[in-house]
Design a protein around this motif. Structure first.
Motif, PDB file in Angstrom:
ATOM      1  N   UNK A  69       0.847  -1.189   0.000  1.00 25.38           N
ATOM      2  CA  UNK A  69       0.000   0.000   0.000  1.00 25.38           C
ATOM      3  C   UNK A  69       0.886   1.244   0.000  1.00 25.38           C
ATOM      4  N   UNK A  70       0.662   2.199  -0.894  1.00 27.15           N
ATOM      5  CA  UNK A  70       1.502   3.401  -0.938  1.00 27.15           C
ATOM      6  C   UNK A  70       1.514   4.130   0.405  1.00 27.15           C
ATOM      7  N   UNK A  71       2.675   4.685   0.759  1.00 27.56           N
ATOM      8  CA  UNK A  71       2.824   5.328   2.065  1.00 27.56           C
ATOM      9  C   UNK A  71       1.869   6.499   2.238  1.00 27.56           C
ATOM     10  N   UNK A  72       1.595   7.237   1.152  1.00 30.04           N
ATOM     11  CA  UNK A  72       0.699   8.384   1.283  1.00 30.04           C
ATOM     12  C   UNK A  72      -0.725   7.949   1.616  1.00 30.04           C
ATOM     13  N   UNK A  73      -1.147   6.763   1.122  1.00 27.37           N
ATOM     14  CA  UNK A  73      -2.478   6.265   1.467  1.00 27.37           C
ATOM     15  C   UNK A  73      -2.509   5.789   2.913  1.00 27.37           C
ATOM     16  N   UNK A  74      -1.453   5.094   3.326  1.00 29.54           N
ATOM     17  CA  UNK A  74      -1.369   4.666   4.720  1.00 29.54           C
ATOM     18  C   UNK A  74      -1.400   5.862   5.656  1.00 29.54           C
ATOM     19  N   UNK A 186      -9.940   9.209  -0.818  1.00 29.47           N
ATOM     20  CA  UNK A 186      -8.599   9.368  -0.254  1.00 29.47           C
ATOM     21  C   UNK A 186      -7.508   9.436  -1.312  1.00 29.47           C
ATOM     22  N   UNK A 187      -7.823   9.077  -2.546  1.00 30.27           N
ATOM     23  CA  UNK A 187      -6.858   9.248  -3.633  1.00 30.27           C
ATOM     24  C   UNK A 187      -6.912  10.653  -4.229  1.00 30.27           C
TER      25      UNK A 187
END
Length: 216
Positions: A69-74, A186-187
């Motif tokens: 999972x991309x860090x920005x989404x986490x 969230x994207x």
């Protein structure tokens, strides 16, 4: 229950679907905060990571790997150590627990990791849905194929401004998909409506968005 072929779905995150099209499709209509191609690429990356995690690890575990999972989404998704009980609608009882307890997000992530459009979209989700950010583990467990009533088909830009997120739901027009709606916001979404039943011919006429090499 919708049968999933994980390998086929994963392939559609990085290439326009080929071969037989579903008899019916539905779509989320998204107004991105920023560039629609960038938005669609982010959404493909996040959802692909979740589907690939489930395919690799399965769901008979206490916690799922978050490394895909991309860090920005986490960073905009709250994290708790305890997974909630799955409810009949495919969400879990723990939804919102992390935010309620003041958890800021995945350890080691900072606001600097988060693009402005992503931060704005996460805020819009709370305003539009009156919900807290999702717990990351809870969100990942919603991708269990025994629970999920949709699978990814494509993302397109019908007008160069909005994004349609196409779903194969095997003809069902009303499905639980709040985990998908959270990801869509969230994207970097300003608004998300649907799912809406649309003719598959509409998808065929529209260019895919967010694929490698797609025009900006």
């Amino acid at each position: 229950m919708l049968e999933h072929s994980a390998s086929e779905e994963i392939a559609r995150f990085t290439a326009r679907p080929a071969g037989t099209t579903p008899p019916a499709v539905t779509a989320l209509r998204v107004e991105p905060v920023g560039d629609p191609q960038t938005y669609a690429h982010r959404l493909r990356e996040v959802l692909s990571g979740a589907v690939r995690t489930g395919a690799a690890q399965g769901f008979d575990v206490d916690a799922l790997d978050e490394s895909r999972i991309p860090s920005w989404f986490s960073a905009v998704t709250a994290t708790t150590a305890v997974r909630g009980t799955t409810a009949a609608n495919g969400t879990t009882a723990a939804h919102g627990t992390a935010a309620a307890h003041g958890t800021a997000g995945t350890a080691g992530k900072t606001p600097a990791d988060v693009p402005g459009e992503v931060a704005a979209g996460a805020v819009r989700y709370g305003a539009d849905r009156d919900e807290d950010p999702w717990d990351l583990q809870e969100w990942l467990f919603c991708f269990d194929p025994q629970l999920r009533r949709w699978r990814w088909w494509d993302a397109t830009t019908p007008d160069g401004h909005t994004v349609l997120v196409w779903l194969d739901t095997r003809g069902e027009t009303v499905i639980p998909c709040e985990e998908l709606r959270w990801a869509a916001y969230a994207c970097g979404a300003r608004s998300v409506t649907g799912p809406l039943p649309l003719p598959v011919e509409d998808w065929r006429r529209q260019p895919s968005a967010g694929l490698p090499g797609a025009p900006a």
